[in-house]
Scaffold this motif. Structure first.
Motif, mmCIF file in Angstrom:
data_model
loop_
_atom_site.group_PDB
_atom_site.id
_atom_site.type_symbol
_atom_site.label_atom_id
_atom_site.label_comp_id
_atom_site.label_asym_id
_atom_site.label_seq_id
_atom_site.Cartn_x
_atom_site.Cartn_y
_atom_site.Cartn_z
ATOM 1 N N UNK A 1 14.726 26.292 13.726
ATOM 2 C CA UNK A 1 13.798 25.166 13.832
ATOM 3 C C UNK A 1 13.902 24.542 15.227
ATOM 4 N N UNK A 2 12.763 24.117 15.785
ATOM 5 C CA UNK A 2 12.773 23.532 17.128
ATOM 6 C C UNK A 2 12.192 22.124 17.170
ATOM 7 N N UNK A 3 11.578 21.686 16.100
ATOM 8 C CA UNK A 3 11.044 20.315 16.042
ATOM 9 C C UNK A 3 10.792 19.958 14.594
ATOM 10 N N UNK A 4 11.024 18.693 14.264
ATOM 11 C CA UNK A 4 10.663 18.201 12.933
ATOM 12 C C UNK A 4 10.093 16.801 13.082
ATOM 13 N N UNK A 5 9.199 16.443 12.185
ATOM 14 C CA UNK A 5 8.522 15.146 12.302
ATOM 15 C C UNK A 5 8.173 14.606 10.922
ATOM 16 N N UNK A 6 8.120 13.292 10.833
ATOM 17 C CA UNK A 6 7.589 12.600 9.659
ATOM 18 C C UNK A 6 6.274 11.948 10.077
ATOM 19 N N UNK A 7 5.175 12.383 9.466
ATOM 20 C CA UNK A 7 3.839 11.908 9.812
ATOM 21 C C UNK A 7 3.347 11.028 8.666
ATOM 22 N N UNK A 8 2.965 9.802 8.972
ATOM 23 C CA UNK A 8 2.587 8.818 7.955
ATOM 24 C C UNK A 8 1.081 8.585 8.037
ATOM 25 N N UNK A 9 0.396 8.826 6.908
ATOM 26 C CA UNK A 9 -1.070 8.784 6.877
ATOM 27 C C UNK A 9 -1.536 7.847 5.755
ATOM 28 N N UNK B 1 0.831 -1.208 0.000
ATOM 29 C CA UNK B 1 0.000 0.000 0.000
ATOM 30 C C UNK B 1 0.862 1.253 0.000
ATOM 31 N N UNK B 2 0.300 2.344 -0.502
ATOM 32 C CA UNK B 2 0.982 3.632 -0.478
ATOM 33 C C UNK B 2 0.478 4.450 0.710
ATOM 34 N N UNK B 3 1.324 5.328 1.173
ATOM 35 C CA UNK B 3 0.981 6.227 2.280
ATOM 36 C C UNK B 3 1.377 7.646 1.900
ATOM 37 N N UNK B 4 0.730 8.604 2.557
ATOM 38 C CA UNK B 4 1.158 9.996 2.477
ATOM 39 C C UNK B 4 2.111 10.273 3.631
ATOM 40 N N UNK B 5 3.188 10.983 3.341
ATOM 41 C CA UNK B 5 4.143 11.360 4.379
ATOM 42 C C UNK B 5 4.204 12.882 4.439
ATOM 43 N N UNK B 6 3.870 13.431 5.621
ATOM 44 C CA UNK B 6 3.963 14.871 5.851
ATOM 45 C C UNK B 6 5.270 15.135 6.589
ATOM 46 N N UNK B 7 6.169 15.829 5.951
ATOM 47 C CA UNK B 7 7.414 16.229 6.602
ATOM 48 C C UNK B 7 7.202 17.627 7.176
ATOM 49 N N UNK B 8 7.037 17.692 8.498
ATOM 50 C CA UNK B 8 6.688 18.946 9.156
ATOM 51 C C UNK B 8 7.843 19.457 9.994
ATOM 52 N N UNK B 9 8.079 20.772 9.929
ATOM 53 C CA UNK B 9 9.108 21.398 10.762
ATOM 54 C C UNK B 9 8.554 22.669 11.378
ATOM 55 N N UNK B 10 8.660 22.764 12.709
ATOM 56 C CA UNK B 10 8.251 23.960 13.435
ATOM 57 C C UNK B 10 9.459 24.866 13.658
ATOM 58 N N UNK B 11 9.254 26.166 13.464
ATOM 59 C CA UNK B 11 10.351 27.131 13.629
ATOM 60 C C UNK B 11 9.908 28.315 14.481
ATOM 61 N N UNK B 12 10.832 28.820 15.276
ATOM 62 C CA UNK B 12 10.667 30.139 15.870
ATOM 63 C C UNK B 12 11.253 31.149 14.879
ATOM 64 N N UNK B 13 11.309 32.405 15.261
ATOM 65 C CA UNK B 13 11.951 33.393 14.376
ATOM 66 C C UNK B 13 13.444 33.148 14.271
#
Length: 249
Positions: A225-233, A210-222
């Motif tokens: 970057x302070x957090x990054x994640x790979x979200x698999x949906x 099966x295929x999945x969607x992967x969201x590569x997310x990164x949170x940044x302050x000014x």
């Protein structure tokens, strides 16, 4: 070179499932019936059915036969700054809005940052990060995976160093980082599709192909970057809805 015979048989059976000729919950013809229809041997018929099991289209019930897998309802995951900026867990709020009981299991451990993660966090490869692996659930069933990385130079020694432990457990990244003085002002996301890895497929209960969607997310302050994640949906269970603020000067 042509496709193997069992794959051609599987192609036809798969198309019948997709078109609705075989509805969710219907019993698939027996392997012998498949062999007779396509004029192939029992081994070829068995391999074709096994291919559909591997892909997640059908499930096998011992002593009963093979059945078209019921389709889970497609639910919505909202991606917006308004969602991320509210208190508590954004995922749990998404699920509650759809009358689903949202929850998760997680495990955290300090690890050296892999090169790709270090690049996303603007740190050196090998710098320590807190890696947290999540399995998100809806009504007790796995629906989404996430692997998050936070630089330990930011969180070490604070009460939010373990995302899912302590007095601030279960809060979103934006809220947690704000508690230690890091105001997140931006969230960057890149979405792509790829085949599920075997371990991901097993955790989500989907077919190995099966295929999945992967969201590569990164949170940044000014500042950084302070957090990054790979979200698999799994896209057959969830759709992504993006809400973006529009500035008018």
């Amino acid at each position: 070179m042509g496709r193997p015979t069992y794959q051609r048989v599987a192609d036809t059976l798969r198309q019948r499932i997709i078109s609705g000729d075989y509805a969710p919950g219907d019993r698939l013809p027996s392997r012998q019936a498949v062999a007779d229809e396509f004029k192939v041997g029992p081994r070829v018929a068995a391999d074709a059915v096994q291919q559909l099991i591997t892909e997640g289209y059908v499930i096998s019930r011992t002593g009963s036969g093979t059945y078209v897998r019921p389709r889970a309802p497609v639910r919505r995951l909202t991606r917006s700054w308004y969602r991320e900026n509210r208190p508590g867990s954004p995922f749990r709020a998404d699920m509650a809005a759809q009358a689903v009981r949202g929850g998760w299991e997680s495990a955290s451990e300090p690890v050296p940052a892999p090169e790709a993660v270090a690049q996303r966090l603007a740190i050196e490869p090998g710098d320590e990060v807190m890696r947290t692996v999540y399995t998100f659930t809806g009504d007790g069933e796995p629906v989404m995976l996430s692997t998050s990385y936070e630089p330990l130079e930011i969180t070490r020694g604070t009460e939010v160093v373990l995302p899912e432990d302590g007095v601030h457990a279960g809060r979103g990244v934006v809220e947690r980082m704000g508690l230690i003085g890091h105001r997140i002002t931006q969230a960057d996301e890149v979405v792509r599709a790829r085949p599920a890895q075997a371990e991901e497929a097993d955790r989500l209960g989907i077919g190995r192909n099966a295929h999945v969607l992967v969201i590569q997310r990164t949170y940044c302050t000014e500042e950084r970057p302070v957090e990054t994640a790979d979200i698999v949906v799994p896209p057959d269970r969830y759709e992504l809805a993006y809400t973006m603020p529009v500035r008018q000067d």
